[in-house]
Design an enzyme around this catalytic site. Structure first.
Site, PDB file in Angstrom:
ATOM      1  N   GLY A  50       4.927   0.075   3.602  1.00 30.29           N
ATOM      2  CA  GLY A  50       4.241   1.287   3.145  1.00 30.29           C
ATOM      3  C   GLY A  50       3.147   1.845   4.034  1.00 30.29           C
ATOM      4  O   GLY A  50       2.857   3.031   3.983  1.00 30.29           O
ATOM      5  N   GLU A 106      -3.557  -1.143   4.291  1.00 34.99           N
ATOM      6  CA  GLU A 106      -2.625  -1.166   3.157  1.00 34.99           C
ATOM      7  C   GLU A 106      -2.399   0.260   2.656  1.00 34.99           C
ATOM      8  O   GLU A 106      -3.311   1.097   2.724  1.00 34.99           O
ATOM      9  CB  GLU A 106      -3.240  -1.974   2.011  1.00 34.99           C
ATOM     10  CG  GLU A 106      -2.633  -3.345   1.809  1.00 34.99           C
ATOM     11  CD  GLU A 106      -1.370  -3.339   0.986  1.00 34.99           C
ATOM     12  OE1 GLU A 106      -0.428  -2.586   1.329  1.00 34.99           O
ATOM     13  OE2 GLU A 106      -1.304  -4.085   0.011  1.00 34.99           O
ATOM     14  N   ASP A 107      -1.230   0.501   2.109  1.00 32.00           N
ATOM     15  CA  ASP A 107      -0.958   1.825   1.550  1.00 32.00           C
ATOM     16  C   ASP A 107      -1.673   2.046   0.227  1.00 32.00           C
ATOM     17  O   ASP A 107      -2.363   3.033   0.035  1.00 32.00           O
ATOM     18  CB  ASP A 107       0.562   2.044   1.391  1.00 32.00           C
ATOM     19  CG  ASP A 107       1.258   0.934   0.621  1.00 32.00           C
ATOM     20  OD1 ASP A 107       0.610  -0.058   0.226  1.00 32.00           O
ATOM     21  OD2 ASP A 107       2.488   1.053   0.406  1.00 32.00           O
ATOM     22  N   ASP A 110      -2.862  -1.588  -6.259  1.00 32.04           N
ATOM     23  CA  ASP A 110      -2.384  -1.293  -7.605  1.00 32.04           C
ATOM     24  C   ASP A 110      -2.846  -2.408  -8.561  1.00 32.04           C
ATOM     25  O   ASP A 110      -3.990  -2.402  -8.999  1.00 32.04           O
ATOM     26  CB  ASP A 110      -0.853  -1.163  -7.536  1.00 32.04           C
ATOM     27  CG  ASP A 110      -0.218  -0.704  -8.820  1.00 32.04           C
ATOM     28  OD1 ASP A 110      -0.918  -0.107  -9.659  1.00 32.04           O
ATOM     29  OD2 ASP A 110       0.999  -0.917  -9.002  1.00 32.04           O
ATOM     30  N   PHE A 159       3.043   6.727 -10.501  1.00 26.95           N
ATOM     31  CA  PHE A 159       3.794   6.162  -9.385  1.00 26.95           C
ATOM     32  C   PHE A 159       3.945   7.250  -8.333  1.00 26.95           C
ATOM     33  O   PHE A 159       4.481   8.325  -8.593  1.00 26.95           O
ATOM     34  CB  PHE A 159       5.169   5.644  -9.824  1.00 26.95           C
ATOM     35  CG  PHE A 159       5.783   4.761  -8.776  1.00 26.95           C
ATOM     36  CD1 PHE A 159       5.449   3.417  -8.703  1.00 26.95           C
ATOM     37  CD2 PHE A 159       6.661   5.280  -7.837  1.00 26.95           C
ATOM     38  CE1 PHE A 159       5.977   2.602  -7.714  1.00 26.95           C
ATOM     39  CE2 PHE A 159       7.198   4.478  -6.835  1.00 26.95           C
ATOM     40  CZ  PHE A 159       6.854   3.130  -6.777  1.00 26.95           C
ATOM     41  N   VAL A 160       3.444   6.959  -7.129  1.00 29.74           N
ATOM     42  CA  VAL A 160       3.416   7.981  -6.085  1.00 29.74           C
ATOM     43  C   VAL A 160       4.329   7.601  -4.926  1.00 29.74           C
ATOM     44  O   VAL A 160       4.548   6.415  -4.646  1.00 29.74           O
ATOM     45  CB  VAL A 160       1.975   8.229  -5.578  1.00 29.74           C
ATOM     46  CG1 VAL A 160       1.145   8.921  -6.639  1.00 29.74           C
ATOM     47  CG2 VAL A 160       1.302   6.936  -5.138  1.00 29.74           C
ATOM     48  N   ARG A 172       9.806   8.026   1.895  1.00 30.83           N
ATOM     49  CA  ARG A 172       8.738   7.630   2.814  1.00 30.83           C
ATOM     50  C   ARG A 172       8.377   8.752   3.788  1.00 30.83           C
ATOM     51  O   ARG A 172       7.261   8.836   4.281  1.00 30.83           O
ATOM     52  CB  ARG A 172       9.176   6.406   3.630  1.00 30.83           C
ATOM     53  CG  ARG A 172       9.302   5.126   2.834  1.00 30.83           C
ATOM     54  CD  ARG A 172       9.393   3.941   3.786  1.00 30.83           C
ATOM     55  NE  ARG A 172       9.916   2.738   3.154  1.00 30.83           N
ATOM     56  CZ  ARG A 172       9.181   1.866   2.481  1.00 30.83           C
ATOM     57  NH1 ARG A 172       7.895   2.063   2.341  1.00 30.83           N
ATOM     58  NH2 ARG A 172       9.732   0.800   1.943  1.00 30.83           N
TER      59      ARG A 172
HETATM   60  P1  IMP Z   1       0.082  -4.593  -6.222  1.00 30.08           P
HETATM   61  O1  IMP Z   1       0.418  -5.976  -5.783  1.00 30.08           O
HETATM   62  O2  IMP Z   1       0.510  -4.326  -7.622  1.00 30.08           O
HETATM   63  O3  IMP Z   1      -1.370  -4.202  -5.990  1.00 30.08           O
HETATM   64  O4  IMP Z   1       1.004  -3.640  -5.412  1.00 30.08           O
HETATM   65  C1  IMP Z   1       0.796  -3.293  -4.115  1.00 30.08           C
HETATM   66  C2  IMP Z   1       2.050  -2.787  -3.484  1.00 30.08           C
HETATM   67  O5  IMP Z   1       2.968  -2.235  -4.446  1.00 30.08           O
HETATM   68  C3  IMP Z   1       1.732  -1.672  -2.523  1.00 30.08           C
HETATM   69  O6  IMP Z   1       1.453  -2.175  -1.259  1.00 30.08           O
HETATM   70  C4  IMP Z   1       2.975  -0.817  -2.597  1.00 30.08           C
HETATM   71  O7  IMP Z   1       3.914  -1.280  -1.666  1.00 30.08           O
HETATM   72  C5  IMP Z   1       3.511  -1.026  -3.987  1.00 30.08           C
HETATM   73  N1  IMP Z   1       3.070   0.069  -4.886  1.00 30.08           N
HETATM   74  C6  IMP Z   1       2.123   0.023  -5.839  1.00 30.08           C
HETATM   75  N2  IMP Z   1       1.976   1.202  -6.454  1.00 30.08           N
HETATM   76  C7  IMP Z   1       2.860   2.035  -5.852  1.00 30.08           C
HETATM   77  C8  IMP Z   1       3.175   3.431  -6.013  1.00 30.08           C
HETATM   78  O8  IMP Z   1       2.597   4.162  -6.838  1.00 30.08           O
HETATM   79  N3  IMP Z   1       4.132   3.912  -5.182  1.00 30.08           N
HETATM   80  C9  IMP Z   1       4.777   3.162  -4.252  1.00 30.08           C
HETATM   81  N4  IMP Z   1       4.505   1.873  -4.055  1.00 30.08           N
HETATM   82  C10 IMP Z   1       3.548   1.305  -4.846  1.00 30.08           C
END
Ligand code: IMP
Length: 190
Positions: A50, A106-107, A110, A159-160, A172
């Site tokens: 990402g 990081e992108d 979440d 969700f983006v 992407r």
């Molecule tokens: P976490 O472990 O739940 O914090 O998720 C982190 C990863 O989930 C990010 O690095 C993204 O790759 C993916 N992710 C979380 N939210 C989104 C979203 O809204 N769109 C796309 N990918 C997401």
């Protein structure tokens, strides 16, 4: 059109952050990071997949003489819009980070599960310092405490996609950050 029938077209997805807003904010982050690391070698660790577009834009706006790049592949979501709470390495770093000032790129932050996982595995490799920049932060979805040192935008629980972020490997390439509303958010699999 359902997601099962293929990706939606760009115009069917509502813009959350347009390309100009993203560019402006990435420049500001680059300026802030450059000021903070002035005179020190910096290793950027981009989290695949990402963050590649964000990292590419960030680094070209940085004003630092000694900056290097490595990538770490981490998988978390698969074909779902909900975090599985599990992260695993799909591609390891090419080089050691021991004794280096490291900035994770990081992108999106979440639930915080991936973020905590990254902190854990990278701290174990004994960098001199470890900080993180995230383009997007969704603080309302945390399951574990997590706070990035630099945040581009704090966004609501949506969700983006776009600007490097995907749903099932689609979207992407979009220059804006857009909101994807699956017809069945719980069961968007396969
Ligand atoms: P976490 O472990 O739940 O914090 O998720 C982190 C990863 O989930 C990010 O690095 C993204 O790759 C993916 N992710 C979380 N939210 C989104 C979203 O809204 N769109 C796309 N990918 C997401």
């Amino acid at each position: 059109m359902s997601l099962a029938a293929g990706p939606k077209t760009q115009n069917q997805l509502e813009i959350l952050l347009n390309a100009e807003m993203v560019t402006q904010r990435v420049r500001e982050l680059a300026a802030q990071i450059s000021a903070d690391y002035r005179g020190r070698p910096l290793r950027l660790v981009g989290i695949l997949k990402g963050a590649w577009m964000f990292l590419a834009d960030l680094i070209r706006h940085m004003d630092l003489e000694d900056v290097s790049v490595d990538f770490l592949g981490v998988a978390s979501y698969g074909r779902s819009t909900k975090s599985s709470g599990e992260a695993r390495i799909t591609k390891d770093l090419d080089q050691s980070i021991e004794g280096l000032d490291v900035l994770i790129v990081e992108d999106i932050l979440d639930t915080g599960e991936t973020f905590n996982y990254l902190q854990e595995i990278l701290t174990a490799r004994q960098p001199k310092s470890l900080k993180a920049v995230v383009l997007l932060d969704k603080p309302s979805r945390r399951t574990r405490p997590a706070q990035a040192d630099y945040v581009g935008f704090t966004i609501p629980d949506a969700f983006v996609v776009g600007y490097g972020l995907d749903y099932a490997e689609n979207y992407r390439q979009l220059p804006d950050v857009r909101v994807l509303r699956p017809p069945n958010p719980e069961g968007a699999k396969g």
